[in-house]
Write an enzyme that holds these catalytic residues in place. Structure first.
Site, mmCIF file in Angstrom:
data_model
loop_
_atom_site.group_PDB
_atom_site.id
_atom_site.type_symbol
_atom_site.label_atom_id
_atom_site.label_comp_id
_atom_site.label_asym_id
_atom_site.label_seq_id
_atom_site.Cartn_x
_atom_site.Cartn_y
_atom_site.Cartn_z
ATOM 1 N N GLY A 21 0.829 -1.202 0.000
ATOM 2 C CA GLY A 21 0.000 0.000 0.000
ATOM 3 C C GLY A 21 0.861 1.249 0.000
ATOM 4 O O GLY A 21 1.660 1.461 0.919
ATOM 5 N N PHE A 24 -1.186 7.108 2.220
ATOM 6 C CA PHE A 24 -0.517 8.031 3.138
ATOM 7 C C PHE A 24 0.433 7.308 4.090
ATOM 8 O O PHE A 24 1.552 7.751 4.328
ATOM 9 C CB PHE A 24 -1.555 8.820 3.934
ATOM 10 C CG PHE A 24 -2.258 9.835 3.097
ATOM 11 C CD1 PHE A 24 -1.680 11.059 2.835
ATOM 12 C CD2 PHE A 24 -3.496 9.558 2.539
ATOM 13 C CE1 PHE A 24 -2.304 11.993 2.043
ATOM 14 C CE2 PHE A 24 -4.142 10.491 1.742
ATOM 15 C CZ PHE A 24 -3.546 11.708 1.491
ATOM 16 N N GLY A 25 -0.038 6.180 4.651
ATOM 17 C CA GLY A 25 0.760 5.472 5.647
ATOM 18 C C GLY A 25 1.952 4.763 5.027
ATOM 19 O O GLY A 25 3.098 4.929 5.473
ATOM 20 N N VAL A 89 -2.190 -7.503 -4.238
ATOM 21 C CA VAL A 89 -1.883 -8.499 -3.206
ATOM 22 C C VAL A 89 -3.159 -9.284 -2.892
ATOM 23 O O VAL A 89 -4.227 -8.701 -2.720
ATOM 24 C CB VAL A 89 -1.326 -7.809 -1.943
ATOM 25 C CG1 VAL A 89 -1.218 -8.789 -0.782
ATOM 26 C CG2 VAL A 89 0.027 -7.184 -2.248
ATOM 27 N N GLU A 181 -18.617 17.894 1.830
ATOM 28 C CA GLU A 181 -17.804 18.504 0.767
ATOM 29 C C GLU A 181 -18.445 18.277 -0.604
ATOM 30 O O GLU A 181 -18.493 19.182 -1.442
ATOM 31 C CB GLU A 181 -16.379 17.944 0.830
ATOM 32 C CG GLU A 181 -15.646 18.469 2.061
ATOM 33 C CD GLU A 181 -14.295 17.826 2.348
ATOM 34 O OE1 GLU A 181 -13.616 18.309 3.255
ATOM 35 O OE2 GLU A 181 -13.916 16.846 1.680
ATOM 36 N N ASP A 310 -5.774 3.217 7.920
ATOM 37 C CA ASP A 310 -7.188 2.838 7.966
ATOM 38 C C ASP A 310 -7.425 1.351 8.189
ATOM 39 O O ASP A 310 -8.509 0.947 8.593
ATOM 40 C CB ASP A 310 -7.871 3.215 6.644
ATOM 41 C CG ASP A 310 -8.216 4.688 6.566
ATOM 42 O OD1 ASP A 310 -7.809 5.435 7.471
ATOM 43 O OD2 ASP A 310 -8.901 5.079 5.605
ATOM 44 N N ALA A 326 -5.988 10.803 7.184
ATOM 45 C CA ALA A 326 -4.691 10.776 6.511
ATOM 46 C C ALA A 326 -3.572 11.117 7.500
ATOM 47 O O ALA A 326 -2.492 10.534 7.451
ATOM 48 C CB ALA A 326 -4.710 11.763 5.352
ATOM 49 N N GLN A 327 -3.829 12.084 8.399
ATOM 50 C CA GLN A 327 -2.760 12.495 9.322
ATOM 51 C C GLN A 327 -2.384 11.364 10.272
ATOM 52 O O GLN A 327 -1.221 11.231 10.652
ATOM 53 C CB GLN A 327 -3.140 13.762 10.079
ATOM 54 C CG GLN A 327 -4.431 13.675 10.835
ATOM 55 C CD GLN A 327 -4.595 14.855 11.790
ATOM 56 O OE1 GLN A 327 -3.638 15.313 12.394
ATOM 57 N NE2 GLN A 327 -5.802 15.354 11.925
HETATM 58 C C1 LIG Z 1 -13.333 11.152 -0.059
HETATM 59 C C2 LIG Z 1 -12.409 11.116 1.143
HETATM 60 C C3 LIG Z 1 -11.954 12.307 1.697
HETATM 61 C C4 LIG Z 1 -11.097 12.299 2.770
HETATM 62 N N1 LIG Z 1 -10.657 13.501 3.285
HETATM 63 C C5 LIG Z 1 -9.779 13.501 4.298
HETATM 64 C C6 LIG Z 1 -9.263 14.733 4.808
HETATM 65 O O1 LIG Z 1 -9.650 15.818 4.357
HETATM 66 N N2 LIG Z 1 -8.352 14.678 5.798
HETATM 67 C C7 LIG Z 1 -7.911 13.494 6.314
HETATM 68 O O2 LIG Z 1 -7.057 13.505 7.218
HETATM 69 N N3 LIG Z 1 -8.383 12.323 5.887
HETATM 70 C C8 LIG Z 1 -9.302 12.290 4.881
HETATM 71 N N4 LIG Z 1 -9.780 11.099 4.409
HETATM 72 C C9 LIG Z 1 -9.308 9.851 5.011
HETATM 73 C C10 LIG Z 1 -7.946 9.471 4.435
HETATM 74 O O3 LIG Z 1 -7.982 9.510 3.014
HETATM 75 C C11 LIG Z 1 -7.550 8.090 4.906
HETATM 76 O O4 LIG Z 1 -7.589 8.063 6.304
HETATM 77 C C12 LIG Z 1 -6.147 7.747 4.410
HETATM 78 O O5 LIG Z 1 -6.123 7.688 3.008
HETATM 79 C C13 LIG Z 1 -5.686 6.424 5.002
HETATM 80 O O6 LIG Z 1 -4.382 6.197 4.561
HETATM 81 P P1 LIG Z 1 -3.868 4.713 4.387
HETATM 82 O O7 LIG Z 1 -2.428 4.813 4.031
HETATM 83 O O8 LIG Z 1 -4.268 3.877 5.529
HETATM 84 O O9 LIG Z 1 -4.720 4.142 3.132
HETATM 85 P P2 LIG Z 1 -4.882 4.711 1.687
HETATM 86 O O10 LIG Z 1 -4.429 6.099 1.564
HETATM 87 O O11 LIG Z 1 -6.274 4.378 1.297
HETATM 88 O O12 LIG Z 1 -3.883 3.814 0.817
HETATM 89 C C14 LIG Z 1 -4.060 2.436 0.679
HETATM 90 C C15 LIG Z 1 -3.202 1.993 -0.508
HETATM 91 O O13 LIG Z 1 -3.194 0.571 -0.542
HETATM 92 C C16 LIG Z 1 -3.371 0.136 -1.873
HETATM 93 N N5 LIG Z 1 -3.989 -1.196 -1.801
HETATM 94 C C17 LIG Z 1 -5.135 -1.530 -1.161
HETATM 95 N N6 LIG Z 1 -5.378 -2.848 -1.291
HETATM 96 C C18 LIG Z 1 -4.365 -3.350 -2.037
HETATM 97 C C19 LIG Z 1 -4.062 -4.660 -2.518
HETATM 98 N N7 LIG Z 1 -4.844 -5.707 -2.262
HETATM 99 N N8 LIG Z 1 -2.947 -4.826 -3.265
HETATM 100 C C20 LIG Z 1 -2.138 -3.762 -3.550
HETATM 101 N N9 LIG Z 1 -2.371 -2.514 -3.115
HETATM 102 C C21 LIG Z 1 -3.474 -2.309 -2.359
HETATM 103 C C22 LIG Z 1 -4.266 1.188 -2.499
HETATM 104 O O14 LIG Z 1 -4.133 1.206 -3.895
HETATM 105 C C23 LIG Z 1 -3.769 2.465 -1.836
HETATM 106 O O15 LIG Z 1 -2.743 3.070 -2.583
HETATM 107 C C24 LIG Z 1 -10.672 11.073 3.337
HETATM 108 C C25 LIG Z 1 -11.122 9.871 2.793
HETATM 109 C C26 LIG Z 1 -12.003 9.890 1.707
HETATM 110 C C27 LIG Z 1 -12.495 8.582 1.130
#
Ligand SMILES: Cc1cc2nc3c(=O)[nH]c(=O)nc-3n(C[C@H](O)[C@H](O)[C@H](O)COP(=O)(O)OP(=O)(O)OC[C@H]3O[C@@H](n4cnc5c(N)ncnc54)[C@H](O)[C@@H]3O)c2cc1C
Length: 446
Positions: A21, A24-25, A89, A181, A310, A326-327
Site C-alpha cells: 500500500g 498516506f501510511g 496483493v 464537501e 485505515d 490521513a494524518q
Molecule cells: C473522499 C475522502 C476524503 C477524505 N478527506 C480527508 C481529509 O480531508 N483529511 C484526512 O485527514 N483524511 C481524509 N480522508 C481519510 C484518508 O484519506 C484516509 O484516512 C487515508 O487515506 C488512510 O491512509 P492509508 O495509508 O491507511 O490508506 P490509503 O491512503 O487508502 O492507501 C491504501 C493503498 O493501498 C493500496 N492497496 C489496497 N489494497 C491493495 C491490494 N490488495 N494490493 C495492492 N495494493 C493495495 C491502495 O491502492 C492504496 O494506494 C478522506 C477519505 C475519503 C475517502
C-alpha cells in the site's frame, strides 16, 4: 501456476521490508526508510499515490485526476534501496513469510507493513454500489463526474418537467466530511459554473439533498461547527435531512422515510470498512474489519508483521480508537519507518506510537470551512484559507502544489470549473437513457 520470486537485488544482505500500500501510511513509511541500507519493496495495485482528500474536487470537475495523483516510482526514485512493484496483493503466507500477488508471483519479507487502507461499507447492500458509487478511487470520481454532468446534459434534452427535475437532483448519502464537501461542491457547480451554459434548463434550480441517519452532520466535530456547516450548506441551497436513514437505493432514486425521491446522481459516503488485510493474516478484527495493533503498530502474535492507517485500529490517549484520517496514517507511517530503521540497523527496541492531533477539517463551500484542533476551533473564511494551505502543503510534489494553487485562484476569481469532461463510456444517469424521439425542449427565458 509457478510462483515467481520478485525479491529485489540484495543490498548488503540487509533485511527486506515489504510495504503493501502506497497511500498516506505506506508511502510515509517508505520515505523514512529511503536512503538507508535496508532493502525495501513497496507494492501497490496502482502505479500512483492518490491524494484522497481532494478526490471530491475531481468528482465535481474542479480538478483533473492527474492533479491529485503522483507516480509512486517517481516519488521514490531518489532512493536506490527501494523497489516498487505494481500488483494486486491477494494474501500473505505467514509460515513462509511471503506476500502473494494476483499474477501468481510472490515477494518474500523479513518485516511486513500492511497499509492497505479501507473501502466503502454498504452495510450488506453491496448492490447499491453500482447506482451510488462511493468516493475512494479515481475511477469512482470520474464515474460520479460523468454521471453528474451527463444528468444535466440529459435534462437539457428532456421535455418532461418531472424527469428534468429528477435528472437535476443529486442525493448524497452520509453527512460526514466527504458528504458535506460533495454536497457543497455540487451546489456551487450548479449555481455558478453551469448556470449560464445551458439554454433550456436552469442549472441553478438543481436540487442537492444531503441525507444523514444520525442527529447531525459532521458528527465527529463539535456541535457548533456542525451547526455552522449545516447553515452554510443551506445557504447554498442544499437540503440537509438528518435523522433519516436511507431504506433503499435503486436505479433512478432513493427511498427515505418510505418516500421515493428520484435522482439523476446518487453518491455514497456513509461508512468505511477496512481492507481485507485482517483476513490475509487470519486475525480477529473489529467490526469495521480493522486489525487491532499493539502500541508499536505490530500485530500481536505475528512476529515482524505491522499494520497502520485505515486498516489498523489503535486507541489514542483518550482510549477511543484513532480516527481514519490521513494524518493518523501518515504519522504512523513516519513513526514505523523510523522505528524499523533503528531496530534493523542498530537493534533498538520498537517504541510506542503517539498521535499528535494537527486538527480535523472539512470544507463546506467557497470561503467556508471548519477546523477542530481539540481545544481550539475555527470556522469561516480563515478556516477555509487554512484548509487550502494545509491541503496544498500535503500534496506530493512541488509541481502539483503550484498547479493546484493556480487552479484554485483562477476558480476563486472566475467561479469556473475546468475539468467538466464526460470521459467515461456510457455514463448515463441511473434514471436510464431509454430511447426517446427528439422533441425540441422549450428554451428558458432570460
Ligand atoms: C473522499 C475522502 C476524503 C477524505 N478527506 C480527508 C481529509 O480531508 N483529511 C484526512 O485527514 N483524511 C481524509 N480522508 C481519510 C484518508 O484519506 C484516509 O484516512 C487515508 O487515506 C488512510 O491512509 P492509508 O495509508 O491507511 O490508506 P490509503 O491512503 O487508502 O492507501 C491504501 C493503498 O493501498 C493500496 N492497496 C489496497 N489494497 C491493495 C491490494 N490488495 N494490493 C495492492 N495494493 C493495495 C491502495 O491502492 C492504496 O494506494 C478522506 C477519505 C475519503 C475517502
Amino acid at each position: 501456476m509457478p510462483h515467481l520470486d520478485r525479491t529485489p537485488a540484495p543490498v548488503n544482505n540487509s533485511p527486506h521490508v515489504v510495504i503493501v500500500g502506497a497511500g498516506f501510511g505506506g508511502l510515509a513509511c517508505a520515505e523514512e526508510l529511503g536512503g538507508t541500507n535496508i532493502r525495501v519493496t513497496v507494492i501497490d495495485r496502482h502505479n500512483y499515490h492518490l491524494f484522497v482528500p481532494l478526490l471530491y474536487q475531481v468528482a465535481t470537475a474542479a480538478l483533473s485526476p492527474a492533479d491529485i495523483a503522483e507516480p509512486i516510482r517517481r516519488i521514490l526514485s531518489r532512493h536506490p534501496n527501494i523497489d516498487v512493484v505494481m500488483g494486486e496483493v491477494t494474501g500473505i503466507d505467514l509460515a513462509q513469510r511471503k506476500v502473494m500477488l494476483a499474477d501468481g508471483s510472490f515477494v518474500p519479507y523479513d518485516r511486513l507493513v500492511l497499509a492497505t487502507g479501507s473501502s466503502y461499507n454498504y452495510f450488506g447492500h453491496d448492490e447499491w454500489a453500482e447506482v451510488a458509487p462511493g468516493l475512494k478511487t479515481i475511477e469512482n470520481a470520474r464515474a460520479i463526474r460523468a454521471r453528474l454532468l451527463m444528468s444535466f446534459e440529459q435534462a437539457e434534452m428532456c421535455e418532461d418537467p418531472a424527469r428534468q427535475t429528477a435528472l437535476m437532483t443529486s442525493i448524497i448519502v452520509g453527512g460526514g466530511p466527504t458528504g458535506v464537501e460533495m454536497a457543497g461542491s455540487i451546489a456551487e457547480l450548479a449555481r455558478h459554473a453551469l448556470a449560464r451554459d445551458f439554454r433550456r434548463i436552469d442549472p441553478r434550480a438543481a436540487k442537492v439533498l444531503l441525507v444523514e441517519a444520525g442527529p447531525r452532520i459532521l458528527a465527529a466535530f463539535p456541535e457548533d461547527l456542525s451547526n455552522y456547516a449545516r447553515r452554510k450548506l443551506e445557504e447554498l441551497g442544499v437540503v440537509v435531512l438528518t435523522g433519516q436513514a436511507v431504506e433503499k437505493i435503486e436505479p433512478g432514486g432513493v427511498t427515505i422515510g418510505g418516500r421515493f425521491i428520484p435522482a439523476g446522481t446518487i453518491v455514497w459516503g456513509a461508512g468505511i470498512k477496512a481492507s481485507p488485510a485482517g483476513q490475509w493474516l487470519g486475525v480477529e478484527t473489529d467490526r469495521a474489519g480493522r486489525i487491532p495493533v499493539a502500541p508499536d503498530l505490530s500485530v500481536p502474535g505475528l512476529e515482524g508483521v505491522y499494520a497502520l492507517g485505515d486498516t489498523a485500529v489503535l486507541a489514542g490517549d483518550d482510549g477511543k480508537p484513532l480516527p481514519g484520517l490521513a494524518q493518523v496514517a501518515k504519522q504512523q507511517g513516519e513513526h514505523l519507518g523510523r522505528a524499523l530503521e533503528a531496530s534493523l540497523s542498530r537493534g533498538e527496541a520498537m517504541p510506542a506510537f503517539c498521535f499528535h492531533n494537527r486538527g480535523n477539517t472539512a470544507i463546506v463551500g467557497r470561503s467556508a470551512a471548519v477546523f477542530d484542533f481539540g481545544k481550539r476551533r475555527l470556522k469561516g473564511w480563515f478556516a477555509w484559507v487554512l484548509w487550502a494551505i494545509v491541503h496544498v502543503y500535503l500534496l506530493v510534489g512541488f509541481e502539483k502544489r503550484v498547479l493546484v494553487t493556480m487552479q484554485w485562484l483562477w476558480r476563486y476569481v472566475t467561479y469556473q470549473r475546468g475539468a467538466r469532461l464526460i470521459t467515461r463510456d456510457a455514463p448515463a444517469s441511473p434514471l436510464g437513457q431509454e430511447a426517446q424521439p427528439f422533441v425540441e425542449p422549450k428554451r428558458r427565458q432570460g
